[in-house]
Write a protein that holds these residues in place. Structure first.
Motif, PDB file in Angstrom:
ATOM      1  N   ASN A  31       0.805  -1.223   0.000  1.00  0.00           N
ATOM      2  CA  ASN A  31       0.000   0.000   0.000  1.00  0.00           C
ATOM      3  C   ASN A  31       0.837   1.271   0.000  1.00  0.00           C
ATOM      4  O   ASN A  31       0.291   2.365   0.131  1.00  0.00           O
ATOM      5  CB  ASN A  31      -0.928   0.004   1.221  1.00  0.00           C
ATOM      6  CG  ASN A  31      -1.932  -1.130   1.179  1.00  0.00           C
ATOM      7  OD1 ASN A  31      -2.576  -1.346   0.164  1.00  0.00           O
ATOM      8  ND2 ASN A  31      -2.048  -1.866   2.268  1.00  0.00           N
ATOM      9  N   ILE A  32       2.167   1.116  -0.122  1.00  0.00           N
ATOM     10  CA  ILE A  32       3.042   2.289  -0.104  1.00  0.00           C
ATOM     11  C   ILE A  32       3.975   2.241  -1.310  1.00  0.00           C
ATOM     12  O   ILE A  32       4.797   1.326  -1.413  1.00  0.00           O
ATOM     13  CB  ILE A  32       3.889   2.340   1.185  1.00  0.00           C
ATOM     14  CG1 ILE A  32       3.007   2.207   2.420  1.00  0.00           C
ATOM     15  CG2 ILE A  32       4.683   3.638   1.245  1.00  0.00           C
ATOM     16  CD1 ILE A  32       3.790   2.115   3.710  1.00  0.00           C
ATOM     17  N   PRO A  33       3.884   3.192  -2.236  1.00  0.00           N
ATOM     18  CA  PRO A  33       4.822   3.222  -3.369  1.00  0.00           C
ATOM     19  C   PRO A  33       6.209   3.671  -2.912  1.00  0.00           C
ATOM     20  O   PRO A  33       6.394   4.808  -2.484  1.00  0.00           O
ATOM     21  CB  PRO A  33       4.188   4.242  -4.326  1.00  0.00           C
ATOM     22  CG  PRO A  33       3.324   5.101  -3.474  1.00  0.00           C
ATOM     23  CD  PRO A  33       2.858   4.248  -2.331  1.00  0.00           C
ATOM     24  N   LEU A  34       7.171   2.757  -2.975  1.00  0.00           N
ATOM     25  CA  LEU A  34       8.529   3.032  -2.522  1.00  0.00           C
ATOM     26  C   LEU A  34       9.524   2.711  -3.626  1.00  0.00           C
ATOM     27  O   LEU A  34       9.212   1.996  -4.580  1.00  0.00           O
ATOM     28  CB  LEU A  34       8.872   2.173  -1.294  1.00  0.00           C
ATOM     29  CG  LEU A  34       8.024   2.344  -0.043  1.00  0.00           C
ATOM     30  CD1 LEU A  34       8.332   1.226   0.942  1.00  0.00           C
ATOM     31  CD2 LEU A  34       8.285   3.692   0.604  1.00  0.00           C
ATOM     32  N   LYS A  35      10.739   3.230  -3.469  1.00  0.00           N
ATOM     33  CA  LYS A  35      11.815   2.839  -4.372  1.00  0.00           C
ATOM     34  C   LYS A  35      12.060   1.348  -4.234  1.00  0.00           C
ATOM     35  O   LYS A  35      11.907   0.766  -3.163  1.00  0.00           O
ATOM     36  CB  LYS A  35      13.097   3.603  -4.031  1.00  0.00           C
ATOM     37  CG  LYS A  35      13.159   5.018  -4.566  1.00  0.00           C
ATOM     38  CD  LYS A  35      14.485   5.664  -4.222  1.00  0.00           C
ATOM     39  CE  LYS A  35      15.650   4.916  -4.842  1.00  0.00           C
ATOM     40  NZ  LYS A  35      16.952   5.550  -4.537  1.00  0.00           N
ATOM     41  N   LYS A  36      12.477   0.727  -5.330  1.00  0.00           N
ATOM     42  CA  LYS A  36      12.684  -0.716  -5.343  1.00  0.00           C
ATOM     43  C   LYS A  36      13.689  -1.149  -4.279  1.00  0.00           C
ATOM     44  O   LYS A  36      13.509  -2.173  -3.617  1.00  0.00           O
ATOM     45  CB  LYS A  36      13.167  -1.159  -6.722  1.00  0.00           C
ATOM     46  CG  LYS A  36      13.507  -2.639  -6.816  1.00  0.00           C
ATOM     47  CD  LYS A  36      13.998  -2.991  -8.187  1.00  0.00           C
ATOM     48  CE  LYS A  36      14.442  -4.444  -8.238  1.00  0.00           C
ATOM     49  NZ  LYS A  36      15.664  -4.703  -7.463  1.00  0.00           N
ATOM     50  N   ASP A  37      14.766  -0.368  -4.083  1.00  0.00           N
ATOM     51  CA  ASP A  37      15.793  -0.749  -3.116  1.00  0.00           C
ATOM     52  C   ASP A  37      15.224  -0.855  -1.704  1.00  0.00           C
ATOM     53  O   ASP A  37      15.538  -1.788  -0.963  1.00  0.00           O
ATOM     54  CB  ASP A  37      16.938   0.270  -3.132  1.00  0.00           C
ATOM     55  CG  ASP A  37      17.724   0.231  -4.431  1.00  0.00           C
ATOM     56  OD1 ASP A  37      17.541  -0.742  -5.181  1.00  0.00           O
ATOM     57  OD2 ASP A  37      18.491   1.165  -4.696  1.00  0.00           O
ATOM     58  N   VAL A  38      14.384   0.103  -1.329  1.00  0.00           N
ATOM     59  CA  VAL A  38      13.829   0.128   0.026  1.00  0.00           C
ATOM     60  C   VAL A  38      12.865  -1.034   0.237  1.00  0.00           C
ATOM     61  O   VAL A  38      12.946  -1.756   1.239  1.00  0.00           O
ATOM     62  CB  VAL A  38      13.118   1.470   0.299  1.00  0.00           C
ATOM     63  CG1 VAL A  38      12.491   1.474   1.691  1.00  0.00           C
ATOM     64  CG2 VAL A  38      14.096   2.624   0.154  1.00  0.00           C
ATOM     65  N   SER A  39      11.938  -1.220  -0.700  1.00  0.00           N
ATOM     66  CA  SER A  39      10.963  -2.308  -0.553  1.00  0.00           C
ATOM     67  C   SER A  39      11.646  -3.670  -0.596  1.00  0.00           C
ATOM     68  O   SER A  39      11.254  -4.595   0.123  1.00  0.00           O
ATOM     69  CB  SER A  39       9.893  -2.213  -1.646  1.00  0.00           C
ATOM     70  OG  SER A  39      10.472  -2.265  -2.933  1.00  0.00           O
ATOM     71  N   ALA A  40      12.695  -3.802  -1.423  1.00  0.00           N
ATOM     72  CA  ALA A  40      13.409  -5.082  -1.520  1.00  0.00           C
ATOM     73  C   ALA A  40      14.131  -5.406  -0.216  1.00  0.00           C
ATOM     74  O   ALA A  40      14.133  -6.558   0.237  1.00  0.00           O
ATOM     75  CB  ALA A  40      14.398  -5.046  -2.678  1.00  0.00           C
ATOM     76  N   VAL A  41      14.747  -4.390   0.409  1.00  0.00           N
ATOM     77  CA  VAL A  41      15.451  -4.610   1.679  1.00  0.00           C
ATOM     78  C   VAL A  41      14.477  -5.093   2.752  1.00  0.00           C
ATOM     79  O   VAL A  41      14.744  -6.066   3.468  1.00  0.00           O
ATOM     80  CB  VAL A  41      16.162  -3.317   2.140  1.00  0.00           C
ATOM     81  CG1 VAL A  41      16.607  -3.436   3.593  1.00  0.00           C
ATOM     82  CG2 VAL A  41      17.363  -3.031   1.257  1.00  0.00           C
ATOM     83  N   THR A 217      24.333   1.746  -0.463  1.00  0.00           N
ATOM     84  CA  THR A 217      23.913   2.872  -1.305  1.00  0.00           C
ATOM     85  C   THR A 217      22.638   3.538  -0.787  1.00  0.00           C
ATOM     86  O   THR A 217      22.167   4.505  -1.383  1.00  0.00           O
ATOM     87  CB  THR A 217      23.673   2.392  -2.747  1.00  0.00           C
ATOM     88  OG1 THR A 217      22.689   1.340  -2.741  1.00  0.00           O
ATOM     89  CG2 THR A 217      24.965   1.862  -3.359  1.00  0.00           C
ATOM     90  N   LEU A 218      22.087   3.027   0.302  1.00  0.00           N
ATOM     91  CA  LEU A 218      20.868   3.607   0.861  1.00  0.00           C
ATOM     92  C   LEU A 218      21.143   4.992   1.430  1.00  0.00           C
ATOM     93  O   LEU A 218      22.160   5.214   2.093  1.00  0.00           O
ATOM     94  CB  LEU A 218      20.303   2.701   1.961  1.00  0.00           C
ATOM     95  CG  LEU A 218      19.752   1.339   1.522  1.00  0.00           C
ATOM     96  CD1 LEU A 218      19.422   0.491   2.739  1.00  0.00           C
ATOM     97  CD2 LEU A 218      18.523   1.515   0.646  1.00  0.00           C
ATOM     98  N   LYS A 219      20.216   5.920   1.196  1.00  0.00           N
ATOM     99  CA  LYS A 219      20.342   7.273   1.724  1.00  0.00           C
ATOM    100  C   LYS A 219      19.870   7.318   3.180  1.00  0.00           C
ATOM    101  O   LYS A 219      19.235   6.389   3.666  1.00  0.00           O
ATOM    102  CB  LYS A 219      19.527   8.247   0.872  1.00  0.00           C
ATOM    103  CG  LYS A 219      19.980   8.316  -0.580  1.00  0.00           C
ATOM    104  CD  LYS A 219      19.084   9.246  -1.381  1.00  0.00           C
ATOM    105  CE  LYS A 219      19.499   9.283  -2.849  1.00  0.00           C
ATOM    106  NZ  LYS A 219      18.587  10.140  -3.655  1.00  0.00           N
ATOM    107  N   PHE A 220      20.162   8.435   3.847  1.00  0.00           N
ATOM    108  CA  PHE A 220      19.817   8.563   5.264  1.00  0.00           C
ATOM    109  C   PHE A 220      18.313   8.431   5.487  1.00  0.00           C
ATOM    110  O   PHE A 220      17.868   7.739   6.406  1.00  0.00           O
ATOM    111  CB  PHE A 220      20.302   9.915   5.804  1.00  0.00           C
ATOM    112  CG  PHE A 220      19.917  10.165   7.239  1.00  0.00           C
ATOM    113  CD1 PHE A 220      20.649   9.610   8.274  1.00  0.00           C
ATOM    114  CD2 PHE A 220      18.800  10.943   7.552  1.00  0.00           C
ATOM    115  CE1 PHE A 220      20.284   9.827   9.601  1.00  0.00           C
ATOM    116  CE2 PHE A 220      18.428  11.162   8.866  1.00  0.00           C
ATOM    117  CZ  PHE A 220      19.177  10.603   9.894  1.00  0.00           C
TER     118      PHE A 220
END
Length: 502
Positions: A31-41, A217-220
């Motif tokens: 239910n939350i559109p996130l960047k692929k990196d964040v959702s994958a983690v 590579t994740l941002k703060f």
């Protein structure tokens, strides 16, 4: 320390609450559109931490069970080694046995789900017989091995697994909750419970995330959001109930706190994350207001060349196809691609496609292209859903559909012929709108030049539809991206942007 419990019970509680549950994280992320990196983690953390957390809890439990006698550490480590040995061995072996039976069609199709479930239960029990508490690791290893095999009926097994998971998890939560007495809750009805909850949410979780993602590579702000979303799931609750009851029968001091404390953490984190994750995503700045990812239906040579160009220009592009050979070729190019049936509902549940805002259907089947737009246009094409025109529409350029792709004079067959002769993508600088329209007219007259994107000065790519004259703000600095042979006046200028695919 807060409850005055022994070190053994404290370590067991700590091991139990490191488990974040995929069964509760997945619905939140959908239910939350996130960047692929964040959702994958977040997704893979929940999947991988389940067996790790369970093993950590088993190790601590063995330490407590052995007691502070001679051989205390040695005995516990031997038990842990047995769990790893038998769990891994049983899981790996039976995964290949079941896969062999499926590939050789030794199991009747109508019994496939039942036999697979029976084998999983057998592996769990047999592994547990040889090494206590190794069954969970065995079935996890079995699932990981089979999931990475090219099995003919893997989709059917996954659908069956999903239905079974919903049923069993629902029943398990009810049974576990029914196992808690009111007197157990009265034990933790105090301020100390709130202190523990706040420390776990605001100190322990962020500390663990920032340490483990150091150098990534994740941002703060992305790390901050991952720190906030950490709901504990069914594995923590189930193991806590099991170990808590066993330690109570042995009169272990403080064992009565294990089950109710873990349940409070599970319930509290699930409620907190489910109600605040979307708001916190907006506050942290990881909520995607404009999805720029591109989903390409079909992984033919044409799709792979276009996908490779998009990937090189930092666009998240995903190719789907039910042709395993095409998918394998796409992966060799470094593209994200997976085997999928456009008629199934699996795509709708894929949380790693949350950042997709464009849909391009590039298959050779007009019915599939139209179906993809009708079914997934709203979900994956909020910024634009396009498909190739069919042969009838190509012969009637004045009535081309608005979702038509690239050119009103090219269908799949003509595009593939051009791709076969000139498998490269080029760019040509534009002067103004008139220059753009002139080039579009030239592409309509030449079967070997296909316009695909309009590239802005900042690198943004706009998909060209069959209504290719809709762009009004074209000026110097823009480029026309096209597939096929180079324009005569561009030959020798080195504008090729994609290498030929072998």
């Amino acid at each position: 320390y807060i409850f005055g419990l022994s070190w053994q019970i404290s370590f067991l509680f700590s091991a139990l609450i490191i488990v974040t549950g995929p069964t509760v994280i997945t619905p939140i992320l959908r239910n939350i559109p996130l960047k692929k990196d964040v959702s994958a983690v977040l997704k893979w953390e929940g999947i991988l931490i389940d067996p790790i957390g369970a093993l950590a809890a088993v190790l601590v439990f063995e330490f407590i069970s052995v007691g502070e006698s001679v051989g205390y550490t040695q005995t516990a480590l031997i038990e842990f080694g047995k769990i790893l040995l038998f769990g891994t061995t049983f899981g790996f072996t039976f995964a290949h046995v079941l896969a062999f039976a499926i590939k050789k069609k030794l199991i009747p199709h109508y019994l496939l789900n039942v036999v697979s479930l029976s084998v999983v239960l057998l592996v769990f029990v047999e592994s547990d017989v040889f090494a206590h508490e190794s069954g969970l690791l065995a079935v996890v290893v079995m699932g990981m091995v089979m999931g990475n095999m090219n099995l003919p009926n893997i989709k059917e097994l996954l659908y069956f697994k999903e239905s079974l998971s919903v049923l069993l998890i629902s029943i398990l939560f009810i049974l576990l909750a029914a196992n808690i007495n009111l007197s157990d809750l009265e034990l933790i009805y105090n301020w100390e419970t709130l202190y523990i909850f706040l420390i776990i949410v605001f100190v322990i979780r962020p500390l663990g995330v920032f340490i483990s993602t150091a150098g990534s590579t994740l941002k703060f702000n992305e790390k901050l959001f991952i720190s906030w979303v950490g709901p504990r799931g069914i594995v923590a609750a189930g193991i806590a109930s099991l170990f808590g009851s066993k330690l109570l029968t042995r009169n272990e001091p403080g064992a009565e706190y294990i089950t109710p404390l873990v349940f409070v953490i599970v319930l509290g984190t699930v409620l907190l994350n489910a109600t605040t994750a979307r708001v916190f995503a907006k506050v942290a700045g990881v909520f995607l207001k404009n999805s720029q990812g591109i989903l390409i239906v079909g992984a033919s040579r044409l799709s792979r060349i276009i996908g490779e160009y998009l990937h090189k220009h930092n666009r998240h592009v995903v190719l789907i196809d039910n042709n395993a050979t095409n998918i394998e070729k796409a992966k060799k190019l470094g593209l994200e691609a997976f085997d999928a049936n456009i008629y199934s509902d699996a795509l709708s549940d894929n949380i790693e496609l949350n950042d997709v805002g464009y849909l391009m259907s590039l298959t050779g089947n007009p019915d599939i292209n139209e179906f993809a737009i009708d079914k997934f246009g709203d979900q994956f094409g909020e910024n634009g859903a396009f498909r190739l025109i069919n042969s009838q529409e190509m012969n009637d350029p004045q009535n081309n559909p608005k979702e038509g792709l690239f050119s009103h004079t090219d269908d799949f067959i003509k595009l593939m012929e051009t791709t076969k002769k000139y498998p490269s993508i080029h760019e040509i600088d534009l002067k103004d709108r008139a220059h753009y329209e002139q080039l579009i007219e030239m592409t309509n007259a030449d079967d070997d030049i296909i316009p695909i994107f309009l590239k802005a000065p900042d690198g943004d790519l706009k998909i060209i539809s069959s209504y290719s004259t809709d762009f009004n703000d074209i000026k110097k600095g823009y480029s026309l991206v096209y597939l096929g042979k180079m324009f005569d006046n561009e030959k020798g200028k080195g504008k090729t942007q994609a290498k030929k695919e072998s």
